[in-house]
Design a protein around this motif. Structure first.
Motif, PDB file in Angstrom:
ATOM      1  N   PRO A 186      -5.072 -20.877   4.152  1.00 17.00           N
ATOM      2  CA  PRO A 186      -4.128 -20.518   5.224  1.00 17.00           C
ATOM      3  C   PRO A 186      -3.104 -19.470   4.802  1.00 17.00           C
ATOM      4  CG  PRO A 186      -3.595 -22.672   4.311  1.00 17.00           C
ATOM      5  CD  PRO A 186      -4.902 -22.274   3.710  1.00 17.00           C
ATOM      6  N   SER A 187      -3.003 -19.199   3.486  1.00 19.16           N
ATOM      7  CA  SER A 187      -2.017 -18.217   3.003  1.00 19.16           C
ATOM      8  C   SER A 187      -2.587 -16.807   2.936  1.00 19.16           C
ATOM      9  CB  SER A 187      -1.517 -18.639   1.613  1.00 19.16           C
ATOM     10  OG  SER A 187      -2.572 -18.558   0.647  1.00 19.16           O
ATOM     11  N   TRP A 188      -3.810 -16.598   3.445  1.00 20.70           N
ATOM     12  CA  TRP A 188      -4.428 -15.281   3.344  1.00 20.70           C
ATOM     13  C   TRP A 188      -3.562 -14.214   3.987  1.00 20.70           C
ATOM     14  CZ3 TRP A 188      -7.935 -13.807   0.084  1.00 20.70           C
ATOM     15  CH2 TRP A 188      -8.531 -12.536   0.233  1.00 20.70           C
ATOM     16  N   ARG A 189      -3.642 -12.985   3.473  1.00 19.33           N
ATOM     17  CA  ARG A 189      -2.753 -11.898   3.882  1.00 19.33           C
ATOM     18  C   ARG A 189      -2.838 -11.579   5.372  1.00 19.33           C
ATOM     19  NH1 ARG A 189      -6.789  -9.112   1.157  1.00 19.33           N
ATOM     20  NH2 ARG A 189      -5.565  -8.954  -0.750  1.00 19.33           N
ATOM     21  N   LYS A 190      -1.694 -11.199   5.910  1.00 21.14           N
ATOM     22  CA  LYS A 190      -1.593 -10.697   7.282  1.00 21.14           C
ATOM     23  C   LYS A 190      -1.261  -9.211   7.315  1.00 21.14           C
ATOM     24  CE  LYS A 190      -2.064 -14.802   9.192  1.00 21.14           C
ATOM     25  NZ  LYS A 190      -3.260 -15.158   9.996  1.00 21.14           N
ATOM     26  N   ALA A 191      -0.922  -8.665   6.137  1.00 22.75           N
ATOM     27  CA  ALA A 191      -0.531  -7.254   6.068  1.00 22.75           C
ATOM     28  C   ALA A 191      -0.788  -6.732   4.656  1.00 22.75           C
ATOM     29  CB  ALA A 191       0.945  -7.085   6.424  1.00 22.75           C
ATOM     30  N   TRP A 192      -0.962  -5.415   4.543  1.00 21.36           N
ATOM     31  CA  TRP A 192      -1.153  -4.764   3.250  1.00 21.36           C
ATOM     32  C   TRP A 192      -0.748  -3.303   3.402  1.00 21.36           C
ATOM     33  CZ3 TRP A 192      -4.835  -0.778   3.012  1.00 21.36           C
ATOM     34  CH2 TRP A 192      -5.668  -0.662   4.136  1.00 21.36           C
ATOM     35  N   PHE A 193      -0.629  -2.592   2.272  1.00 22.81           N
ATOM     36  CA  PHE A 193      -0.192  -1.204   2.376  1.00 22.81           C
ATOM     37  C   PHE A 193      -1.218  -0.257   1.763  1.00 22.81           C
ATOM     38  CE2 PHE A 193       1.263  -1.887  -1.939  1.00 22.81           C
ATOM     39  CZ  PHE A 193       1.207  -0.630  -2.537  1.00 22.81           C
ATOM     40  N   TYR A 194      -1.123   0.994   2.198  1.00 22.98           N
ATOM     41  CA  TYR A 194      -2.056   2.047   1.804  1.00 22.98           C
ATOM     42  C   TYR A 194      -1.281   3.175   1.142  1.00 22.98           C
ATOM     43  CZ  TYR A 194      -5.285   6.007   2.275  1.00 22.98           C
ATOM     44  OH  TYR A 194      -6.091   7.088   2.021  1.00 22.98           O
ATOM     45  N   GLU A 195      -1.901   3.797   0.114  1.00 20.37           N
ATOM     46  CA  GLU A 195      -1.252   4.918  -0.573  1.00 20.37           C
ATOM     47  C   GLU A 195      -2.265   6.027  -0.853  1.00 20.37           C
ATOM     48  OE1 GLU A 195       0.282   3.513  -4.315  1.00 20.37           O
ATOM     49  OE2 GLU A 195      -1.661   2.789  -5.016  1.00 20.37           O
ATOM     50  N   TYR A 196      -1.809   7.242  -0.675  1.00 17.36           N
ATOM     51  CA  TYR A 196      -2.612   8.420  -1.044  1.00 17.36           C
ATOM     52  C   TYR A 196      -1.650   9.526  -1.431  1.00 17.36           C
ATOM     53  CZ  TYR A 196      -5.070  12.836  -0.608  1.00 17.36           C
ATOM     54  OH  TYR A 196      -5.548  14.104  -0.864  1.00 17.36           O
ATOM     55  N   ASN A 197      -1.981  10.248  -2.502  1.00 15.41           N
ATOM     56  CA  ASN A 197      -1.144  11.337  -2.986  1.00 15.41           C
ATOM     57  C   ASN A 197      -1.786  12.693  -2.708  1.00 15.41           C
ATOM     58  OD1 ASN A 197       0.725   9.548  -3.901  1.00 15.41           O
ATOM     59  ND2 ASN A 197       0.477  10.022  -6.075  1.00 15.41           N
ATOM     60  N   TYR A 198      -1.002  13.601  -2.217  1.00 13.01           N
ATOM     61  CA  TYR A 198      -1.415  14.986  -1.945  1.00 13.01           C
ATOM     62  C   TYR A 198      -2.105  15.584  -3.172  1.00 13.01           C
ATOM     63  CZ  TYR A 198      -0.656  19.977  -0.733  1.00 13.01           C
ATOM     64  OH  TYR A 198      -0.802  21.308  -0.453  1.00 13.01           O
ATOM     65  N   GLU A 199      -3.213  16.297  -2.934  1.00  8.42           N
ATOM     66  CA  GLU A 199      -3.984  16.912  -4.014  1.00  8.42           C
ATOM     67  C   GLU A 199      -3.934  18.433  -3.902  1.00  8.42           C
ATOM     68  OE1 GLU A 199      -7.974  14.720  -4.638  1.00  8.42           O
ATOM     69  OE2 GLU A 199      -7.351  14.311  -2.581  1.00  8.42           O
ATOM     70  N   LYS A 200      -3.575  19.088  -4.964  1.00  6.14           N
ATOM     71  CA  LYS A 200      -3.544  20.542  -4.942  1.00  6.14           C
ATOM     72  C   LYS A 200      -4.951  21.118  -4.847  1.00  6.14           C
ATOM     73  CE  LYS A 200      -3.468  21.024 -10.019  1.00  6.14           C
ATOM     74  NZ  LYS A 200      -2.710  21.550 -11.189  1.00  6.14           N
ATOM     75  N   GLN A 201      -5.963  20.360  -5.330  1.00  3.16           N
ATOM     76  CA  GLN A 201      -7.347  20.848  -5.266  1.00  3.16           C
ATOM     77  C   GLN A 201      -7.928  20.718  -3.854  1.00  3.16           C
ATOM     78  OE1 GLN A 201      -6.297  18.365  -7.282  1.00  3.16           O
ATOM     79  NE2 GLN A 201      -6.744  18.883  -9.421  1.00  3.16           N
ATOM     80  N   PHE A 202      -7.397  19.784  -3.080  1.00  7.18           N
ATOM     81  CA  PHE A 202      -7.838  19.552  -1.696  1.00  7.18           C
ATOM     82  C   PHE A 202      -6.599  19.418  -0.804  1.00  7.18           C
ATOM     83  CE2 PHE A 202     -11.335  18.150  -4.340  1.00  7.18           C
ATOM     84  CZ  PHE A 202     -12.454  18.614  -3.667  1.00  7.18           C
ATOM     85  N   PRO A 203      -5.908  20.531  -0.560  1.00 10.19           N
ATOM     86  CA  PRO A 203      -4.613  20.474   0.116  1.00 10.19           C
ATOM     87  C   PRO A 203      -4.717  20.398   1.642  1.00 10.19           C
ATOM     88  CG  PRO A 203      -5.122  22.740  -0.431  1.00 10.19           C
ATOM     89  CD  PRO A 203      -6.267  21.915  -0.958  1.00 10.19           C
ATOM     90  N   TYR A 204      -5.431  19.381   2.115  1.00 11.16           N
ATOM     91  CA  TYR A 204      -5.654  19.275   3.561  1.00 11.16           C
ATOM     92  C   TYR A 204      -5.098  17.974   4.133  1.00 11.16           C
ATOM     93  CZ  TYR A 204      -9.128  22.421   1.545  1.00 11.16           C
ATOM     94  OH  TYR A 204      -9.744  23.398   0.788  1.00 11.16           O
TER      95      TYR A 204
END
Length: 492
Positions: free
Chosen positions: A381-399
Motif C-alpha cells: 500500500p506504500s507504493w509511489r504516487k509520484a516521482w521526478f524526471y531529470e534531463y540535462n541539456y547536451e551541447k552535442q544535441f542542442p535541441y
C-alpha cells in the motif's frame, strides 16, 4: 547413535542446499533501445504483430505504466543496472562510462555465484568496447553499432566484423552462450538489442511489411499554441518532424504536406526492426522450453527509454512528455502470476532491487529504486504516487532544454531551468493526465490551477531532496538554446 544423527543432519543440510541451488532462478534480461511503450500488439498497437513478446505478457506480468527517469540511452541504462538516478550514478550523457564505484545487479548476482553474461549494445563509454566488471562473458562494440556487419569485441579478443543483421547476430551469441557449460550455477544473461534505435533499418524480409499502412503526423504536431516556444523551434531541426528524420528525408527542412511520406517511411522502418526483435524473443523462448529451463527463468523484456513519433512535432526522446518517458516492461516468472496487467507507476530504477529480491540475493544499498515484487502481489500500500524526471541539456544535441518534471498518478508539471540559477526562460507545462493523456492542453496559464502548481513544485523539490539533491544544488549545464546544425555524424 549421535554419530549417525550427525551424519544424517549433514546429509539433510547438503540435500537442502543442493535443492535450493537447483531452484535458484535464472535471469534472461532483454533490453531494447528506444522502444515505445505501445510498440507491441499486447499493448494495443494497431499494426505491429508481436506474438512472441505478447506471450511474455500473457504468461507473465505487463506493467502498463513504466517510465524512465532520464529519457536518454546511457543514463537510463545505468539507472536500470544500479537502481540510481543519473545525478547519483554520474552517467548524465551518452559519452560517460559507468563509474566503477557503482555496483549493479548483474555484479551482485555474479558475487552470489551466478554465471553472468552481457552481449549487445552497452553504450556507456562511446569508444570503449572492452569487457566491463560484473560479467563472466562480455561482447559489445563501440558506440551505437550498425544494423548490418557490426564490429564486435568478443570477451576482450579484439574488434572483428561479424557479417549479418545485428538482431540475429546478438541472438546467436545469446544461444551459443546458453549452450555452454555453466558448472551447475544459475545464470544471468543480458541481451542488449540495437533495435529499434535509429536509423531504423529492417532486415530484408520485413523491409516492405507495412507498405500498405498509411501513417500521418500526429494531430498534436499542429497544436503548439499553448506550448513553450522551444518546441516550435525544434520542428525544423534534427529532432523535429520537418528535419532529416534520421536520414529518411534527404532534402530538408521540408514542411510540405506531401513530405509526410518521408515520415511514414521512417515509422515503417522503425516497426520493421521490432519484428526481428520479436523473432529473437521467440528463439530464446523455444530454447528455454526445449531445455526445460523456462519455468525457472525470470524473463524481463523492456526498453531504456521511449520515443517521440511525431507527438508535439518532435522525433527522438529526451523530453518529459509521455511518449518520451513511457517504456514497455514485461516480466515472465511463475511466482509473479500469469496474465496480470499492473497499473501503478514503475520506474527503471526499480529493476535492480526487484530482480535481486526475486533471486534471493543481497540487495544494493542506498539506491533510489524500490522492488515491485510485493506491489505485483497487491501487498504494498506504500507504493509511489509520484516521482521526478531529470534531463540535462547536451551541447552535442542542442535541441532540448534542461528538464525537471514531476509526474503523479494524475498530473504532470514540467519546467525548464536555465542552468545559471536565473529564472526559467521557457514556459512551463501542466497536464491533467486523466482527462488529457495525450497532453494536448497545457494548463500552466490557468489561474485556477495556481494552488495545484504550487503543490507540484513542492512535490518536485521534496522528491529531489529525498534522492540527494538539495534545493539550490541541482547541477546542470547552461541552456544555450535550440541549435540548428546537425550533430556530428560519428555520434548519431
Amino acid at each position: 547413535m549421535k554419530k549417525h544423527f550427525f551424519v544424517l543432519a549433514l546429509l539433510f543440510c547438503s540435500l537442502t542446499w543442493l535443492r535450493a541451488s537447483e531452484t535458484k532462478p535464472n535471469v534472461l534480461f532483454i533490453l531494447c533501445d528506444d522502444i515505445r511503450w505501445n510498440a507491441m500488439s499486447c499493448a494495443g498497437h494497431p499494426a505491429l504483430k508481436t506474438p512472441n513478446i505478447d506471450r511474455l505478457a500473457s504468461e507473465g506480468v505487463r506493467f502498463a505504466n513504466t517510465f524512465c527517469t532520464t529519457s536518454l540511452c546511457s543514463p537510463s541504462r545505468a539507472s536500470i543496472l544500479t537502481g540510481l538516478y543519473a545525478h547519483t550514478h554520474g552517467v548524465r550523457d551518452n559519452f560517460t562510462e559507468l563509474p566503477l564505484q557503482n555496483p549493479h545487479w548483474p555484479q551482485r548476482l555474479q558475487e552470489s555465484g551466478y554465471d553472468t553474461a552481457y552481449m549487445g549494445k552497452w553504450h556507456m563509454g562511446e569508444d570503449n568496447d572492452a569487457p566491463r566488471a560484473g560479467f563472466n562473458f562480455f561482447a559489445t562494440h563501440r558506440g551505437q553499432g550498425k544494423y548490418f556487419d557490426t564490429e564486435w569485441n568478443l570477451n576482450g579478443a579484439g574488434a572483428k566484423v561479424i557479417p549479418g543483421y545485428y538482431t540475429n547476430i546478438v541472438t546467436d551469441m545469446a544461444l551459443d552462450w546458453l549452450k555452454t557449460e555453466h558448472s551447475g550455477k544459475p545464470w544471468a544473461l543480458c541481451v542488449g538489442h540495437k533495435a529499434p534505435h535509429s536509423f531504423y533499418t529492417p532486415e530484408e524480409k520485413y523491409a516492405h511489411t507495412f507498405d500498405s499502412v498509411r501513417v500521418s503526423y500526429p494531430d498534436t504536431a499542429f497544436h503548439l499554441e499553448d506550448k513553450p516556444a522551444w518546441m516550435r523551434e525544434r520542428l525544423y531541426t534534427w529532432h523535429g518532424i520537418y528535419g532529416p528524420l534520421f536520414e529518411w528525408r534527404k532534402k530538408f527542412p521540408d514542411d510540405r504536406r506531401e513530405a509526410v511520406k518521408d515520415f511514414e517511411n521512417m515509422v515503417h522502418g522503425y516497426w520493421g526492426t521490432i519484428l526481428s526483435v520479436d523473432d529473437s524473443v521467440g528463439r530464446l523462448l523455444k530454447y528455454l522450453e526445449e531445455t526445460k529451463q523456462l519455468e525457472n527463468t525470470i524473463i524481463v523484456f523492456m526498453g531504456d527509454n521511449g520515443l517521440l513519433e511525431g507527438e508535439h512535432g518532435m522525433v527522438d526522446k529526451r523530453t518529459a512528455h509521455e511518449a518520451s518517458l513511457r517504456i514497455p516492461l514485461l516480466v515472465r516468472y511463475p511466482r509473479l502470476g500469469k496474465g496480470k496487467v499492473v497499473q501503478p507507476q514503475a520506474l527503471t530504477v526499480d529493476v535492480a532491487p526487484s530482480l535481486l529480491e526475486l533471486c534471493g540475493v543481497k540487495p544494493l544499498e542506498n539506491i533510489h529504486g524500490k522492488s515491485w515484487v510485493k506491489m505485483v502481489g497487491g501487498r504494498d500500500p506504500s507504493w509511489r504516487k509520484a516521482w521526478f524526471y531529470e534531463y540535462n541539456y547536451e551541447k552535442q544535441f542542442p535541441y532540448t532544454p534542461n528538464v525537471r518534471a514531476v509526474r503523479t498518478d494524475d498530473w504532470k508539471y514540467i519546467h525548464y531551468p536555465h542552468g545559471d540559477n536565473s529564472p526559467d526562460r521557457h514556459m512551463a507545462e501542466l497536464y491533467d493526465l486523466q482527462k488529457d493523456p495525450e497532453e494536448r492542453h497545457n494548463l500552466i496559464s490557468d489561474a485556477s490551477k495556481a494552488t495545484l502548481v504550487g503543490q507540484l513544485k513542492g512535490d518536485l523539490e521534496r522528491l529531489m531532496r529525498e534522492s540527494g539533491v538539495e534545493a539550490g544544488a541541482d547541477k546542470m549545464p547552461v541552456d544555450r538554446g535550440i541549435g540548428k546544425d546537425l550533430p556530428d555524424a560519428k555520434i548519431r
